[in-house]
Scaffold this motif. Structure first.
Motif, PDB file in Angstrom:
ATOM      1  N   ILE A  21      -9.502  -9.654 -11.167  1.00 39.51           N
ATOM      2  CA  ILE A  21      -8.548  -8.543 -11.090  1.00 39.51           C
ATOM      3  C   ILE A  21      -8.945  -7.567  -9.982  1.00 39.51           C
ATOM      4  CG2 ILE A  21      -7.690  -6.515 -12.324  1.00 39.51           C
ATOM      5  CD1 ILE A  21      -7.788  -8.213 -14.885  1.00 39.51           C
ATOM      6  N   CYS A  22     -10.224  -7.223  -9.916  1.00 36.90           N
ATOM      7  CA  CYS A  22     -10.677  -6.281  -8.880  1.00 36.90           C
ATOM      8  C   CYS A  22     -10.510  -6.854  -7.484  1.00 36.90           C
ATOM      9  CB  CYS A  22     -12.130  -5.892  -9.121  1.00 36.90           C
ATOM     10  SG  CYS A  22     -12.364  -4.842 -10.553  1.00 36.90           S
ATOM     11  N   THR A  23     -10.773  -8.149  -7.321  1.00 35.05           N
ATOM     12  CA  THR A  23     -10.593  -8.781  -6.013  1.00 35.05           C
ATOM     13  C   THR A  23      -9.127  -8.798  -5.607  1.00 35.05           C
ATOM     14  OG1 THR A  23     -12.515 -10.170  -6.466  1.00 35.05           O
ATOM     15  CG2 THR A  23     -11.088 -10.857  -4.668  1.00 35.05           C
ATOM     16  N   SER A  24      -8.243  -9.076  -6.554  1.00 36.91           N
ATOM     17  CA  SER A  24      -6.816  -9.082  -6.220  1.00 36.91           C
ATOM     18  C   SER A  24      -6.325  -7.674  -5.880  1.00 36.91           C
ATOM     19  CB  SER A  24      -5.992  -9.680  -7.358  1.00 36.91           C
ATOM     20  OG  SER A  24      -6.099  -8.868  -8.502  1.00 36.91           O
ATOM     21  N   ILE A  25      -6.810  -6.662  -6.592  1.00 37.10           N
ATOM     22  CA  ILE A  25      -6.442  -5.281  -6.256  1.00 37.10           C
ATOM     23  C   ILE A  25      -6.975  -4.910  -4.878  1.00 37.10           C
ATOM     24  CG2 ILE A  25      -6.861  -2.865  -6.871  1.00 37.10           C
ATOM     25  CD1 ILE A  25      -6.700  -3.715  -9.805  1.00 37.10           C
ATOM     26  N   LEU A  26      -8.210  -5.321  -4.565  1.00 35.84           N
ATOM     27  CA  LEU A  26      -8.786  -5.037  -3.250  1.00 35.84           C
ATOM     28  C   LEU A  26      -7.945  -5.650  -2.139  1.00 35.84           C
ATOM     29  CD1 LEU A  26     -11.173  -4.019  -1.454  1.00 35.84           C
ATOM     30  CD2 LEU A  26     -12.130  -6.304  -1.759  1.00 35.84           C
ATOM     31  N   PHE A  27      -7.575  -6.914  -2.272  1.00 36.19           N
ATOM     32  CA  PHE A  27      -6.788  -7.555  -1.221  1.00 36.19           C
ATOM     33  C   PHE A  27      -5.382  -6.958  -1.114  1.00 36.19           C
ATOM     34  CE2 PHE A  27      -9.843 -11.194  -1.653  1.00 36.19           C
ATOM     35  CZ  PHE A  27     -10.408 -11.012  -0.407  1.00 36.19           C
ATOM     36  N   SER A  28      -4.797  -6.561  -2.229  1.00 41.28           N
ATOM     37  CA  SER A  28      -3.480  -5.923  -2.144  1.00 41.28           C
ATOM     38  C   SER A  28      -3.579  -4.556  -1.474  1.00 41.28           C
ATOM     39  CB  SER A  28      -2.842  -5.812  -3.522  1.00 41.28           C
ATOM     40  OG  SER A  28      -3.589  -4.942  -4.335  1.00 41.28           O
ATOM     41  N   LEU A  29      -4.644  -3.795  -1.755  1.00 42.11           N
ATOM     42  CA  LEU A  29      -4.823  -2.507  -1.081  1.00 42.11           C
ATOM     43  C   LEU A  29      -5.069  -2.684   0.410  1.00 42.11           C
ATOM     44  CD1 LEU A  29      -6.998  -0.468  -3.603  1.00 42.11           C
ATOM     45  CD2 LEU A  29      -4.663   0.004  -2.896  1.00 42.11           C
ATOM     46  N   ILE A  30      -5.857  -3.688   0.775  1.00 41.82           N
ATOM     47  CA  ILE A  30      -6.093  -3.955   2.201  1.00 41.82           C
ATOM     48  C   ILE A  30      -4.783  -4.299   2.895  1.00 41.82           C
ATOM     49  CG2 ILE A  30      -7.147  -5.595   3.804  1.00 41.82           C
ATOM     50  CD1 ILE A  30      -9.583  -5.627   1.933  1.00 41.82           C
ATOM     51  N   THR A  31      -3.951  -5.109   2.252  1.00 44.91           N
ATOM     52  CA  THR A  31      -2.654  -5.475   2.830  1.00 44.91           C
ATOM     53  C   THR A  31      -1.758  -4.254   2.980  1.00 44.91           C
ATOM     54  OG1 THR A  31      -2.837  -7.642   1.781  1.00 44.91           O
ATOM     55  CG2 THR A  31      -0.663  -6.984   2.561  1.00 44.91           C
ATOM     56  N   ILE A  32      -1.704  -3.420   1.962  1.00 44.85           N
ATOM     57  CA  ILE A  32      -0.854  -2.231   2.023  1.00 44.85           C
ATOM     58  C   ILE A  32      -1.337  -1.267   3.098  1.00 44.85           C
ATOM     59  CG2 ILE A  32      -0.201  -0.150   0.745  1.00 44.85           C
ATOM     60  CD1 ILE A  32      -0.146  -1.913  -1.781  1.00 44.85           C
ATOM     61  N   ILE A  33      -2.643  -1.058   3.170  1.00 45.56           N
ATOM     62  CA  ILE A  33      -3.188  -0.110   4.154  1.00 45.56           C
ATOM     63  C   ILE A  33      -2.960  -0.599   5.572  1.00 45.56           C
ATOM     64  CG2 ILE A  33      -5.360   0.859   5.031  1.00 45.56           C
ATOM     65  CD1 ILE A  33      -6.252   1.124   2.111  1.00 45.56           C
ATOM     66  N   SER A  58       2.386   2.206   8.514  1.00 46.12           N
ATOM     67  CA  SER A  58       2.275   2.959   9.757  1.00 46.12           C
ATOM     68  C   SER A  58       1.891   4.393   9.407  1.00 46.12           C
ATOM     69  CB  SER A  58       3.601   2.931  10.514  1.00 46.12           C
ATOM     70  OG  SER A  58       3.524   3.769  11.637  1.00 46.12           O
ATOM     71  N   TRP A  59       0.610   4.694   9.468  1.00 42.65           N
ATOM     72  CA  TRP A  59       0.109   5.991   9.041  1.00 42.65           C
ATOM     73  C   TRP A  59       0.416   7.088  10.048  1.00 42.65           C
ATOM     74  CZ3 TRP A  59      -1.213   6.247   4.174  1.00 42.65           C
ATOM     75  CH2 TRP A  59      -1.620   5.090   3.535  1.00 42.65           C
ATOM     76  N   TYR A  60       0.584   6.730  11.303  1.00 38.26           N
ATOM     77  CA  TYR A  60       0.813   7.745  12.330  1.00 38.26           C
ATOM     78  C   TYR A  60       2.276   7.874  12.716  1.00 38.26           C
ATOM     79  CZ  TYR A  60      -4.193   7.497  12.618  1.00 38.26           C
ATOM     80  OH  TYR A  60      -5.526   7.516  12.303  1.00 38.26           O
ATOM     81  N   GLY A  61       3.148   7.219  12.013  1.00 36.18           N
ATOM     82  CA  GLY A  61       4.558   7.269  12.340  1.00 36.18           C
ATOM     83  C   GLY A  61       5.332   8.318  11.563  1.00 36.18           C
ATOM     84  N   PHE A  81      -5.213  13.952   6.141  1.00 36.40           N
ATOM     85  CA  PHE A  81      -6.333  13.456   5.355  1.00 36.40           C
ATOM     86  C   PHE A  81      -5.897  13.005   3.970  1.00 36.40           C
ATOM     87  CE2 PHE A  81      -8.065  16.562   8.354  1.00 36.40           C
ATOM     88  CZ  PHE A  81      -8.905  15.722   9.060  1.00 36.40           C
ATOM     89  N   TYR A  82      -4.674  12.524   3.875  1.00 40.79           N
ATOM     90  CA  TYR A  82      -4.144  12.107   2.580  1.00 40.79           C
ATOM     91  C   TYR A  82      -4.875  10.882   2.034  1.00 40.79           C
ATOM     92  CZ  TYR A  82      -0.860  10.727  -1.023  1.00 40.79           C
ATOM     93  OH  TYR A  82      -0.300  10.379  -2.222  1.00 40.79           O
ATOM     94  N   LEU A  83      -5.090   9.886   2.873  1.00 40.40           N
ATOM     95  CA  LEU A  83      -5.739   8.653   2.419  1.00 40.40           C
ATOM     96  C   LEU A  83      -7.181   8.905   1.966  1.00 40.40           C
ATOM     97  CD1 LEU A  83      -5.487   5.613   2.005  1.00 40.40           C
ATOM     98  CD2 LEU A  83      -6.256   5.318   4.361  1.00 40.40           C
TER      99      LEU A  83
END
Length: 176
Positions: A103-115, A119-122, A152-154
């Motif tokens: 579960i933790c690995t799947s959450i990690l990979f989904s967060l990496i994909t989302i991040i 587009s954080w600067y758009g 500095f939201y993230l």
């Protein structure tokens, strides 16, 4: 902090590697006291990241609130726990450990994909707020609030997630 480019980059890489090692220490160390010390190291390195990004108020708040209060509270709570179950050096994996790791690995990979896909600067309204801040039309406290909710939201949200995980861990260990 105004540092030359290569020195700034070296410090960021060094702090990032210390953060990764501290995070691994939190997760992999079986002694909860050592895990709490690793958490203190991680929170201290995050405050150094804030110093590198010229956010001195947020860095001071990070040190005072998270390292100075929360982590010390966690250390006291862990030290009051009977440590007879942690003195055993043998560690056996259970089915729950495997499910939790999955579960933790799947959450990690989904967060990496989302991040990486975001587009954080758009964000258009961030630049408008920066223009308002540069014109000194609002107070310092409002500027800090705007910076925390835009630029500095993230990191701010990541710190709250780390705090939530540490509190859940402390409650779980205290219930045993």
């Amino acid at each position: 902090m105004d540092l030359p480019g290569p020195i700034h980059d070296i410090l960021i890489v060094f702090l990032g590697s210390v953060l990764l090692l501290g995070g691994l220490g939190i997760v992999l160390l079986t002694n909860p006291i050592y895990s709490a010390f690793s958490l203190g190291l991680v929170l201290f390195c995050i405050s150094l990241f804030y110093i590198l990004s010229n956010s001195l108020f947020v860095a001071a708040a990070q040190l005072l609130i998270y390292v100075g209060a929360i982590n010390v509270l966690i250390l006291f709570a862990v030290m009051f726990i009977n440590d007879s179950e942690y003195s055993n050096d043998s560690y056996f994996s259970t089915v729950g450990d495997g499910v939790t790791s999955l579960i933790c690995t799947s959450i990690l990979f989904s967060l990496i994909t989302i991040i990486t896909d975001t587009s954080w600067y758009g964000i258009i309204w961030t630049t408008k707020l920066n223009q308002i801040i540069e014109q000194d039309l609002i107070s310092n406290v409002q500027q800090i609030g705007i910076r925390l909710s835009t630029d500095f939201y993230l990191p701010f949200e990541l710190i709250s997630i780390i705090l939530l995980v540490s509190l859940i861990g402390a409650i779980t260990m205290a219930r045993q």
